[in-house]
Scaffold this motif. Structure first.
Motif: not given
Length: 377
Positions: A64-72, A78-88, A129-138
């Motif tokens: 779902h994050l890959y489809i929207r809003p997209g990994i770029p 700077k990652g999903v934590h800062r994007f969504g405001g979750w620090e844990k 491989e791509s799923v590892m790269d995507i989750q690295r970026s998330i």
């Protein structure tokens, strides 16, 4: 660093109380992870999630994050934590289950899976491989290996073929994971997934293979997909008897309060499920007295609290009659209060399980809790 300490094991079952150390904090186990598919738990502000519900880790979804809003965009944030405001801590599901659920709009190959977006129909390919790269970026703390979730029912031959493909994909996931680094300064941990449908021989083979990869955490997938609960428990029992005891075990996509307690007794440490949030939106409320369909007329003049024992202020201060009124009026506040109540109940449930493991009376408490919490009011 990622470490797991077991504080105490139950003498009458395989249940254990532990602590999972991650770069973003310590998680007390057993634990339930609220599902925040698109980096948010539907209808719940992050402050409520942290303070009222007291979630220690949440789950987001790679597909779902890959489809929207997209990994770029997530990378720019700077990652999903800062994007969504979750620090844990956060865990990301690899998207394997979501791709499986797309049915006819996806094709499985040895290379990976070709699928079409549920939003615009565009064509995409997920590979290990791509799923590892995507989750690295998330940037989640725990990331899942790419697997094929077998449907239920399926025959032994298909389950066997699917399981071995999942194992080959895991080899590629581990290789890619070891070749890359986290992007935002917090250590990430890869979790492989045991498959094998409801076939004991396949579950044993898969559990032994997964244990042999020596990853810090292990997961069990392909359950809670329509099989009888007795089969779920039987397969979990087979797998937990093989997976190393010193490492946390995560049962994916499970389940009802009864499912959680029975699987904790079988040695499971981590859970996630959309059930408490999805049911909340339809007016099914989990309380310490039992399960309520808040839309029923019997609650129209019931001015007692939604749940006297809830940690959620809204559940102690608002009445059943008021919550029913909100649902019938289609007020957005209704599903919000219900969601906070259900998630608070689930988190209280696993905290109580932990407490009774530490006290040494978990088995007795579990049986009583299942009877109480499963009854329809």
């Amino acid at each position: 660093m990622f470490e797991f300490d077991i504080d105490k094991s139950d003498e009458k079952s395989q249940a254990r109380a532990g602590r999972l150390h991650t770069g973003r904090g310590v998680i007390n186990t057993p634990i339930f992870m609220p599902v925040g598919t698109a980096a948010t738990v539907k209808g719940v502000h992050m402050a409520e999630l942290e303070e009222t519900i007291a979630a220690e880790i949440i789950l987001a979804n790679t597909y779902h994050l890959y489809i929207r809003p997209g990994i770029p965009l997530i990378e720019k944030a700077k990652g999903v934590h800062r994007f969504g405001g979750w620090e844990k801590p956060m865990l990301t599901d690899s998207g394997g289950y979501q791709v499986y659920s797309l049915g006819q709009s996806r094709k499985i190959f040895e290379k990976g899976v070709e699928f079409r977006s549920h939003i615009d129909g565009s064509k995409h390919i997920f590979t290990p491989e791509s799923v590892m790269d995507i989750q690295r970026s998330i940037g989640a703390d725990i990331i899942m290996a790419f697997d094929e979730c077998t449907p239920y029912p399926c025959d032994w031959k298909y389950a066997n073929t699917s399981m071995h493909r999942t194992h080959r994909w895991l080899e590629r996931c581990i290789k890619r994971f070891n070749e890359t680094e986290e992007k935002y300064g917090v250590v990430q941990t890869l979790a492989p997934i045991v498959q094998g449908s409801v076939y004991t021989d396949l579950r044993k083979i898969s559990a032994e293979y997964i244990a042999g990869t020596d990853q810090p955490i292990n997961a069990i997938g392909g359950l809670s997909v329509g099989e009888p609960k007795e089969d779920m428990y039987a397969m979990t029992d087979v797998v937990t008897s093989i997976l190393p005891k010193e490492k946390p075990r995560y049962l994916m996509g499970v389940g009802t309060p009864e499912n959680l307690l029975e699987n904790i007794a079988l040695g499971i440490d981590m859970f996630d499920c959309v059930l408490p949030t999805r049911n909340a939106r339809h007016g099914l409320i989990y309380t310490h007295e039992g399960i309520i369909n808040i839309k029923n007329a019997k609650w129209m003049e019931d001015f007692s609290a939604i749940d006297e024992e809830s940690t959620a202020d809204t559940s102690r201060f608002h009445s059943k009659a008021f919550l029913r009124h909100l649902f019938l009026s289609k007020e957005l506040l209704g599903p919000q209060i219900a969601t906070i109540q259900n998630l608070s109940f689930y988190l209280q449930l696993v905290r109580n399980a932990r407490k009774h493991i530490l006290l040494g009376d978990f088995a007795e408490w579990k049986n009583q809790a299942i009877r109480q919490y499963s009854q329809r009011l």
